[in-house]
Enzyme design. Sequence first.
Site, mmCIF file in Angstrom:
data_model
loop_
_atom_site.group_PDB
_atom_site.id
_atom_site.type_symbol
_atom_site.label_atom_id
_atom_site.label_comp_id
_atom_site.label_asym_id
_atom_site.label_seq_id
_atom_site.Cartn_x
_atom_site.Cartn_y
_atom_site.Cartn_z
ATOM 1 N N ASP A 21 -11.755 -47.836 -22.982
ATOM 2 C CA ASP A 21 -13.196 -48.078 -22.997
ATOM 3 C C ASP A 21 -13.660 -48.443 -21.590
ATOM 4 O O ASP A 21 -13.166 -49.399 -20.999
ATOM 5 C CB ASP A 21 -13.487 -49.229 -23.973
ATOM 6 C CG ASP A 21 -14.953 -49.631 -23.961
ATOM 7 O OD1 ASP A 21 -15.790 -48.789 -23.557
ATOM 8 O OD2 ASP A 21 -15.259 -50.774 -24.350
ATOM 9 N N ASN A 23 -17.005 -49.013 -20.678
ATOM 10 C CA ASN A 23 -18.279 -49.744 -20.544
ATOM 11 C C ASN A 23 -18.416 -50.946 -21.477
ATOM 12 O O ASN A 23 -19.513 -51.458 -21.676
ATOM 13 C CB ASN A 23 -19.457 -48.785 -20.747
ATOM 14 C CG ASN A 23 -19.457 -48.181 -22.137
ATOM 15 O OD1 ASN A 23 -18.512 -48.386 -22.899
ATOM 16 N ND2 ASN A 23 -20.496 -47.449 -22.479
ATOM 17 N N ASP A 25 -18.265 -51.427 -24.699
ATOM 18 C CA ASP A 25 -18.860 -51.412 -26.039
ATOM 19 C C ASP A 25 -17.794 -51.364 -27.144
ATOM 20 O O ASP A 25 -18.110 -51.243 -28.323
ATOM 21 C CB ASP A 25 -19.870 -50.266 -26.194
ATOM 22 C CG ASP A 25 -19.222 -48.889 -26.113
ATOM 23 O OD1 ASP A 25 -17.989 -48.826 -25.852
ATOM 24 O OD2 ASP A 25 -19.922 -47.881 -26.307
ATOM 25 N N ASP A 29 -13.929 -43.922 -24.341
ATOM 26 C CA ASP A 29 -14.896 -42.905 -23.933
ATOM 27 C C ASP A 29 -14.314 -41.973 -22.868
ATOM 28 O O ASP A 29 -13.197 -42.169 -22.391
ATOM 29 C CB ASP A 29 -16.181 -43.579 -23.431
ATOM 30 C CG ASP A 29 -15.875 -44.750 -22.512
ATOM 31 O OD1 ASP A 29 -15.073 -44.550 -21.571
ATOM 32 O OD2 ASP A 29 -16.385 -45.870 -22.753
ATOM 33 N N ASP A 98 -10.656 -30.236 -29.960
ATOM 34 C CA ASP A 98 -10.393 -30.090 -31.388
ATOM 35 C C ASP A 98 -11.434 -29.132 -31.961
ATOM 36 O O ASP A 98 -12.626 -29.277 -31.682
ATOM 37 C CB ASP A 98 -10.534 -31.468 -32.052
ATOM 38 C CG ASP A 98 -9.527 -31.670 -33.163
ATOM 39 O OD1 ASP A 98 -9.446 -30.782 -34.032
ATOM 40 O OD2 ASP A 98 -8.844 -32.698 -33.154
ATOM 41 N N ASP A 200 -8.215 -27.552 -36.463
ATOM 42 C CA ASP A 200 -8.124 -28.529 -37.540
ATOM 43 C C ASP A 200 -8.099 -27.863 -38.914
ATOM 44 O O ASP A 200 -8.915 -26.980 -39.192
ATOM 45 C CB ASP A 200 -9.371 -29.433 -37.446
ATOM 46 C CG ASP A 200 -9.362 -30.560 -38.447
ATOM 47 O OD1 ASP A 200 -8.589 -31.500 -38.251
ATOM 48 O OD2 ASP A 200 -10.133 -30.495 -39.421
ATOM 49 N N GLU A 257 -3.217 -26.599 -36.892
ATOM 50 C CA GLU A 257 -2.771 -27.644 -37.806
ATOM 51 C C GLU A 257 -2.704 -27.028 -39.185
ATOM 52 O O GLU A 257 -3.737 -26.766 -39.799
ATOM 53 C CB GLU A 257 -3.753 -28.825 -37.828
ATOM 54 C CG GLU A 257 -3.252 -29.960 -38.708
ATOM 55 C CD GLU A 257 -4.322 -30.791 -39.397
ATOM 56 O OE1 GLU A 257 -4.062 -31.942 -39.705
ATOM 57 O OE2 GLU A 257 -5.431 -30.279 -39.654
ATOM 58 N N HIS A 329 -2.738 -38.890 -34.960
ATOM 59 C CA HIS A 329 -3.781 -39.793 -35.454
ATOM 60 C C HIS A 329 -3.887 -39.830 -36.973
ATOM 61 O O HIS A 329 -4.675 -40.599 -37.511
ATOM 62 C CB HIS A 329 -5.124 -39.375 -34.861
ATOM 63 C CG HIS A 329 -5.581 -38.051 -35.412
ATOM 64 N ND1 HIS A 329 -4.904 -36.871 -35.168
ATOM 65 C CD2 HIS A 329 -6.610 -37.723 -36.233
ATOM 66 C CE1 HIS A 329 -5.515 -35.885 -35.805
ATOM 67 N NE2 HIS A 329 -6.553 -36.374 -36.452
ATOM 68 N N ASP A 330 -3.127 -38.993 -37.662
ATOM 69 C CA ASP A 330 -3.148 -38.969 -39.128
ATOM 70 C C ASP A 330 -1.891 -39.577 -39.729
ATOM 71 O O ASP A 330 -1.691 -39.507 -40.947
ATOM 72 C CB ASP A 330 -3.235 -37.517 -39.634
ATOM 73 C CG ASP A 330 -4.581 -36.885 -39.334
ATOM 74 O OD1 ASP A 330 -5.580 -37.613 -39.268
ATOM 75 O OD2 ASP A 330 -4.613 -35.650 -39.171
HETATM 76 C C1 GLC Z 1 -7.302 -32.926 -40.099
HETATM 77 C C2 GLC Z 1 -7.488 -34.067 -39.130
HETATM 78 C C3 GLC Z 1 -7.823 -35.307 -39.890
HETATM 79 C C4 GLC Z 1 -9.098 -35.073 -40.649
HETATM 80 C C5 GLC Z 1 -9.025 -33.799 -41.497
HETATM 81 C C6 GLC Z 1 -10.380 -33.358 -41.923
HETATM 82 O O1 GLC Z 1 -6.224 -33.107 -40.926
HETATM 83 O O2 GLC Z 1 -6.365 -34.208 -38.326
HETATM 84 O O3 GLC Z 1 -7.946 -36.429 -39.069
HETATM 85 O O4 GLC Z 1 -9.365 -36.162 -41.469
HETATM 86 O O5 GLC Z 1 -8.466 -32.718 -40.809
HETATM 87 O O6 GLC Z 1 -11.083 -32.854 -40.834
HETATM 88 CA CA CA Z 2 -17.223 -47.157 -24.393
#
Ligand code: GLC
Ligand code: CA
Length: 564
Positions: A21, A23, A25, A29, A98, A200, A257, A329-330
């Site tokens: 981050d 700034n 908040d 970013d 993405d 995605d 993915e 991230h999943d």
């Molecule tokens: C993909 C993304 C996930 C998202 C899902 C719906 O699996 O990696 O984070 O929730 O698609 O877009």
């Molecule tokens: Ca920020």
Amino acid sequence: MKKKWWHGKTAYQIYPKSFMDSNGDGIGDIRGIIGKLDYLKDLGVDIIWLSPIYQSPFVDQGYDISDYYAIDPAFGTMEDMDELLEEAKKRDMYIVMDLVVNHCSDQHEWFQKALQDPYGEYGKYFYIREGKDGQPPCNWRSYFGGSVWEKLPGYENLFYLHMFAKEQPDLNWENPKLREEIYKMIRWWMEKGLAGFRLDAIINIKKDLRFQDFPADREDGMCSAALMLQNAQGVHEFLQEMKEKAFAPYQAFTIGELFDFREEEMEKYIGENGCFESIFDFAPHLIGGNQKGWYACEPVDPDAYRDTVMRSKLTSQKTGLMANIIENHDEPRGVSRYIPEGEVTEISKKMLAGLMMMTYGLPFLYQGQEIGMTNTHFESISDINDISTIEEYRLAREQGFDEREALDIVAKFSRDNARTPMQWDDTEHAGFTDGTPWLKENPNYKEINVADQEGREGSVLEFYKEMIRLRKDPEYGNTVVYGEMIPAYEGEKRLFAFCRKDEDHTLLVVANYQNEDRTIPMEFDSKKILVNNYPEDNIEKRVLKVKDGWLLTLRPYQFIVAEL
Ligand code: GLC
Ligand code: CA
């Protein structure tokens, strides 16, 4: 195999909201990312994938896009983005965005127009169907729980389809106009100087248009929408068309993915004629999974991990490079998932890192993985933001688990484990922000952080750098990238071993996947140890000459790469 520019590279995923981050908040970013490019360069990263930074209401953390041509103000401006592209270029780095086009946000202009006139032009951008006397057209369950069908406001018997949250209506790929809109948008971004896209949930774009019921797989009377995907024919036509019209003209790097695909169709996805350059290898992530929900999932057994990774590589290496991951991230943190509880140390983390870096494929790190970030600790369900964790918690409670038990269950699998702020140093909030972070930092940031590990011999971070360097080494790099992967010491429990072999070298990779010493026969004559996760260790001292060969004693979670 035809060589491609990205084969020898190392890739890294940034989850912008939690990276840096700039700034105060509390939200990571683009300027924060720019400030860390040198750090990534020093790590050895070449390709950076950014999770979505488009305009979004953040129902699913940016995977619900309301304007594909705008940067969400939380992340900065389009000028910031242009600057990021420029700064990356200066450093010979590539930016991948993405591409979320299975669905958009319900706040997207297209959907808003569809709501006003479901039978008009924009109605055809979505799957709008009549129900059965006010009930949904079929019994598919969405990935985030509940029916995939949501009533269109103001209509008694009209529904729209959403495979994910109800705020993420699925886009109708059968409509050529919609497809053209998407290709146009892709080309617009490519013109800006992107290297490509991560696609995605891309297998989902093709539906089985019969919209039929399947036998229920839970007490709610519904079935997983994934079942439908097995019956949907023709996704490759869409994907090939997208490749031709949007990606090929720019030689874009594309990475898909996809969870539910048929392995025998590998050649349709990667390699010379594949519709993508690469796809993520999720095989290990499915170990221990259960259709019923997280409450029914099992921990990962190290031997199952080895067998799964091995099988996946033996299937794919003839065709192309899949992307190797231990987390994203999943997913929960890889070290918390693939190393048995109580045995997670710098040594075992480096073993897992070494394996990932030495298996055939493109290494794809996730932010924080390079310092061995672990799952976090949740005090209560109110600490959790992720939409899918909240649904899994509800499910576990419904099954009779009390609040504490349900929290323990979801804590193991929650996507928020990976979404806590990046741990830069041991100052307040892990050096991620001067404000209050949008998601609580992992309390272990004082022990696990970049500042502590940079330059410290034996750290996870320095080990990753070493492994990345080996991949680019003038002498061994080619073998690490292209060498055939051949299983070794098969049948040994808790030993993950294989060779990487080409005309020039044979490298033996051995991981003692347990918390105890073990002695193995050295079936081969080793010329040189290239990597050892016990830095102070003189391995030659533990090689023992016996009558007909050599014995080697490995220490707990020891990982070595030896040239034969
Ligand atoms: C993909 C993304 C996930 C998202 C899902 C719906 O699996 O990696 O984070 O929730 O698609 O877009
Ligand atoms: Ca920020």
